[in-house]
Scaffold this motif. Structure first.
Motif, short mmCIF file in Angstrom:
data_model
loop_
_atom_site.label_atom_id
_atom_site.label_comp_id
_atom_site.label_asym_id
_atom_site.label_seq_id
_atom_site.Cartn_x
_atom_site.Cartn_y
_atom_site.Cartn_z
N ALA A 18 3.94 2.15 -10.27
CA ALA A 18 3.24 3.35 -9.87
C ALA A 18 3.71 4.08 -9.12
O ALA A 18 2.57 5.42 -8.30
CB ALA A 18 1.64 3.24 -10.22
N ARG A 19 4.25 3.66 -8.14
CA ARG A 19 5.26 4.15 -6.72
C ARG A 19 6.58 4.46 -6.76
O ARG A 19 6.79 3.93 -7.92
CB ARG A 19 4.33 3.12 -5.98
CG ARG A 19 3.64 2.45 -5.70
CD ARG A 19 3.56 1.23 -5.14
NE ARG A 19 2.26 0.01 -5.43
CZ ARG A 19 0.68 0.72 -4.07
NH1 ARG A 19 0.95 2.06 -3.44
NH2 ARG A 19 0.48 -0.05 -4.66
N ARG A 20 6.95 5.35 -6.51
CA ARG A 20 8.10 5.40 -5.84
C ARG A 20 9.08 4.88 -5.78
O ARG A 20 8.45 4.17 -4.66
CB ARG A 20 8.54 6.66 -5.19
CG ARG A 20 9.25 8.01 -5.79
CD ARG A 20 9.78 9.10 -4.45
NE ARG A 20 10.77 8.54 -4.18
CZ ARG A 20 11.30 8.93 -2.46
NH1 ARG A 20 10.50 9.81 -2.72
NH2 ARG A 20 12.69 8.82 -2.49
N CYS A 21 9.60 3.99 -6.50
CA CYS A 21 10.54 3.40 -6.39
C CYS A 21 12.54 3.05 -6.07
O CYS A 21 11.93 2.82 -7.48
CB CYS A 21 9.83 2.11 -7.46
SG CYS A 21 11.11 -0.13 -6.90
N GLU A 22 12.74 3.26 -5.37
CA GLU A 22 14.27 2.78 -5.35
C GLU A 22 14.79 1.29 -5.29
O GLU A 22 14.14 0.40 -4.57
CB GLU A 22 14.33 3.78 -3.97
CG GLU A 22 14.83 5.11 -4.31
CD GLU A 22 14.60 5.56 -5.40
OE1 GLU A 22 15.34 5.63 -5.85
OE2 GLU A 22 13.80 7.22 -5.04
N LYS A 50 0.81 -1.11 -0.22
CA LYS A 50 -0.29 -0.04 0.35
C LYS A 50 1.01 1.34 0.16
O LYS A 50 0.36 2.04 -0.34
CB LYS A 50 -1.14 0.00 1.56
CG LYS A 50 -1.87 -1.55 1.80
CD LYS A 50 -2.66 -1.39 0.10
CE LYS A 50 -3.52 -2.51 0.61
NZ LYS A 50 -3.92 -2.89 -1.04
N SER A 51 1.45 1.09 0.36
CA SER A 51 2.80 2.35 0.45
C SER A 51 3.23 2.92 -0.84
O SER A 51 2.96 2.16 -1.64
CB SER A 51 4.42 1.78 1.07
OG SER A 51 5.25 3.08 1.06
N ARG A 59 10.20 -5.15 -10.46
CA ARG A 59 10.23 -3.94 -10.24
C ARG A 59 9.68 -3.46 -10.91
O ARG A 59 7.67 -2.71 -10.35
CB ARG A 59 11.57 -3.09 -10.02
CG ARG A 59 11.54 -1.72 -10.54
CD ARG A 59 12.52 -1.58 -10.53
NE ARG A 59 13.81 -1.72 -11.26
CZ ARG A 59 15.07 -1.02 -11.86
NH1 ARG A 59 15.65 0.18 -11.22
NH2 ARG A 59 14.95 -1.74 -12.67
N ALA A 60 8.11 -4.12 -11.64
CA ALA A 60 7.64 -4.10 -12.44
C ALA A 60 6.15 -3.48 -11.27
O ALA A 60 4.70 -2.50 -11.93
CB ALA A 60 6.88 -4.68 -13.31
N HIS A 61 5.69 -5.15 -10.43
CA HIS A 61 4.45 -4.21 -9.53
C HIS A 61 5.21 -2.34 -9.04
O HIS A 61 3.24 -2.36 -8.68
CB HIS A 61 4.39 -4.98 -8.65
CG HIS A 61 4.74 -6.56 -9.19
ND1 HIS A 61 3.70 -7.32 -10.44
CD2 HIS A 61 5.83 -7.42 -9.11
CE1 HIS A 61 3.89 -8.52 -10.22
NE2 HIS A 61 5.38 -9.06 -9.79
N ALA A 111 7.23 4.73 4.25
CA ALA A 111 7.84 3.15 2.78
C ALA A 111 8.02 1.64 3.28
O ALA A 111 7.94 1.53 4.05
CB ALA A 111 9.78 3.72 2.79
N LEU A 112 8.24 1.44 2.12
CA LEU A 112 7.97 0.40 2.20
C LEU A 112 9.71 -0.56 2.49
O LEU A 112 9.69 -0.72 0.58
CB LEU A 112 7.52 -1.19 1.83
CG LEU A 112 6.98 -2.32 1.32
CD1 LEU A 112 7.18 -3.09 3.27
CD2 LEU A 112 6.43 -2.83 0.72
#
Lengths: 361, 361
Positions: free
Chosen positions: B60-64, B34-35, B55-57, B96-97
């Motif tokens: 729609a989020r910020r992903c580092e 949900k993060s 990462r594809a999942h 964050a998660l």
């Protein structure tokens, strides 16, 4: 006279013992300490004053002592690693007890070490500064700093007890006494108007270190802290109000380099900034703002940040704060004296004016 | 076929999803995450294989993403500091998660980082090795190593979920597959005789990586682990039996230098030593000892420690183990197949004989 408060946290409940001469109370230490192995963590300033008296209570147990340099500059991941290495070299087992004898740095670092050593051992807080007695020793927040932010690496780990000997405040440097008063005043501002008014009447007695006044200030502060922590251990709600002035204050500490401004000094200036923003928003009257600034000034504390920190630097550093959600700076603001809220619902232009130190309209 | 097990820990309960192809299950990831901010921690071996799919999942989020070198040698306080610095630089907030994509090192290190970042953020375990799927990803034990002992610095921090895609086992190097089987066999030995007997019948199918056999082994292992953890989250009782072979094994790992013996290999040799001590004590029959050693050998695992570790070195290192109380080495021993106990109540001369590799009488 000794007071015992209780932090009500179910299985993790623990007592706070407050009084003069507690460092020599053998019966108290004996009743709290059951472990066969004890490690006392202290610093180079506190150890010469109090270490022998505390260690005397553990003469029948294995007792190891680690003395670190003094100061916020040593509240680092490196010091944490040093404590871990020491405890492993000494073969301390999972049943060992860590005693944190010192101020907020020793308590925060020692608590984090206890939280992580073999995934968690018991620890006992023996705070020797006003700031540690009224704030950092109570509530289970432990941490070390990172160059990118204060207290960013840590854990929630409650002590088994807190022993606050108010006699230790007699040896405290004046600057540290004043810094501790910042957190004392905070409790009045955020939730306890009668205590704020008591402080207005007794601030000179506190500065003169009258024992009865100091003991009452510690007790009433701890009572407030214990109530807030019991209601919200993990800071999902009310506990965040304890951070009044801290978001501004952490930015001041980081921008100035850890240890140049004492934590309490930075919080004092930060509380003034929060009060000014509250006043600009119309939540705090001019008279209430004036009383806030006056009490902080009478406590010999700064009422403004260092002039060389720009508004942009403030924002940059405040965005790193743990309390932020969604990139917007969350702040604790006052809604009158003795009432506070945690909010992102303020006019950003008013924050900008405070950060720029623009004169009030 | 997908199986969902639940680790019953009250407020900290979480699901373990086990099945083929779960890394591509968008609905599953969407239901768990949900993060708005996600940081994926992985290593240089796993990232090229699976990072893009995971990462594809989070598109729609910020992903580092932080990719560390592979191996136990990197499960250190230094790597922990590196993860903290990365997350602070990227300004990850308390909401964050952290997603741990990899084997036991990534899971343990990532979990500890999640436990301590701003005093605790959520994390999701996505184990890609057999060892991580059947053991380290479940139960909330997180840690890094210290030169003086394995897993000595850590925390209990439960993940929000575990996603074990058994397809990832198809790319696992044979040596790591075998190492994972050590922990699988462990569950049979300590508490599940029917599973031990199933393993005797299916060990060749597992070595041949037959998907149905692998899936069943992962499920039955996780079921055992989930039951033990639910009954004893903090390892005050039964959970300690999960350490069968580990006190010997940790000594082997430390003496050999982290990363030379895989954890599972060291545990395998350690389980054989524990079984031998159990047999010498008369708790395990000769036939049961033989079945134990035979199954471990069939899994292509060592049944004895490296010859160059002396009995004195074993004792020295085993005394550092977290499970010790009062200076005496506590061990998990077998009382027949599928039954175990944690005890210090054994004849030290028998332990010495095992450490010296003396032939059985």
């Amino acid at each position: 006279m000794t007071t015992v408060l209780n932090v009500e946290l179910g299985e993790r409940s623990y007592p706070i013992h407050i009084g003069a001469g507690l460092l020599d109370d053998s019966a108290l230490f004996a009743s709290l300490v059951k472990s066969e192995q004890v490690v006392v963590l202290s610093n180079e300033v506190v150890a010469p004053l109090y270490l022998d008296r505390v260690r005397a209570h553990f003469s029948a147990r294995r007792c190891e002592v680690l003395v670190l340099p003094d100061g916020e500059a040593h509240k680092t991941l490196e010091s944490f690693g040093q404590v871990m290495g020491f405890m492993l070299e000494k073969r301390l087992e999972r049943g060992a007890l860590l005693v944190a004898l010192g101020g907020g740095v020793i308590g925060d670092l020692g608590g984090f070490a206890a939280a992580c050593y073999q995934r968690g051992i018991d620890f006992l807080q023996v705070p020797t500064t006003l700031l540690a007695q009224v704030d950092s020793s109570v509530g289970g927040k432990t941490a070390v700093n990172h160059p990118l932010g204060k207290n960013m690496i840590g854990a929630f780990h409650q002590p088994i007890a807190v022993i606050a000997d108010t006699d230790t405040l007699s040896t405290l440097p004046a600057r540290e006494l004043h810094a501790g008063l910042a957190e004392v005043i905070k409790y009045g501002l955020i939730r306890d108007l009668p205590f704020f008014e008591w402080l207005e009447r007794h601030i000179d007695a506190l500065l003169a270190r009258q024992p009865a006044a100091l003991a009452e200030a510690v007790q009433r502060s701890c009572q407030n802290k214990a109530e807030v922590v019991a209601a919200d251990e993990r800071e999902t709600g009310e506990r965040a109000t304890l951070n009044l002035g801290h978001t501004f204050g952490h930015a001041i500490e980081t921008a100035s380099g850890y240890g140049n401004w004492l934590h309490g000094e930075a919080v004092a200036a930060g509380m003034c900034m929060a009060a000014q923003l509250s006043a600009r928003a119309g939540w705090l009257s001019a008279a209430e703002l004036e009383r806030t600034l006056a009490l902080i000034a009478r406590a010999q504390l700064p009422v403004a940040p260092p002039p060389d920190i720009s508004a942009a630097t403030f924002r940059e550093l405040m965005l790193h704060d743990k309390k932020n959600i969604g990139g917007r700076i969350r702040l604790v603001l006052l809604q009158g004296l003795g009432k506070s809220c945690v909010t992102r619902d303020y006019d950003d232009a008013l924050l900008e004016a405070v950060l720029r130190r623009e004169p009030a309209a």
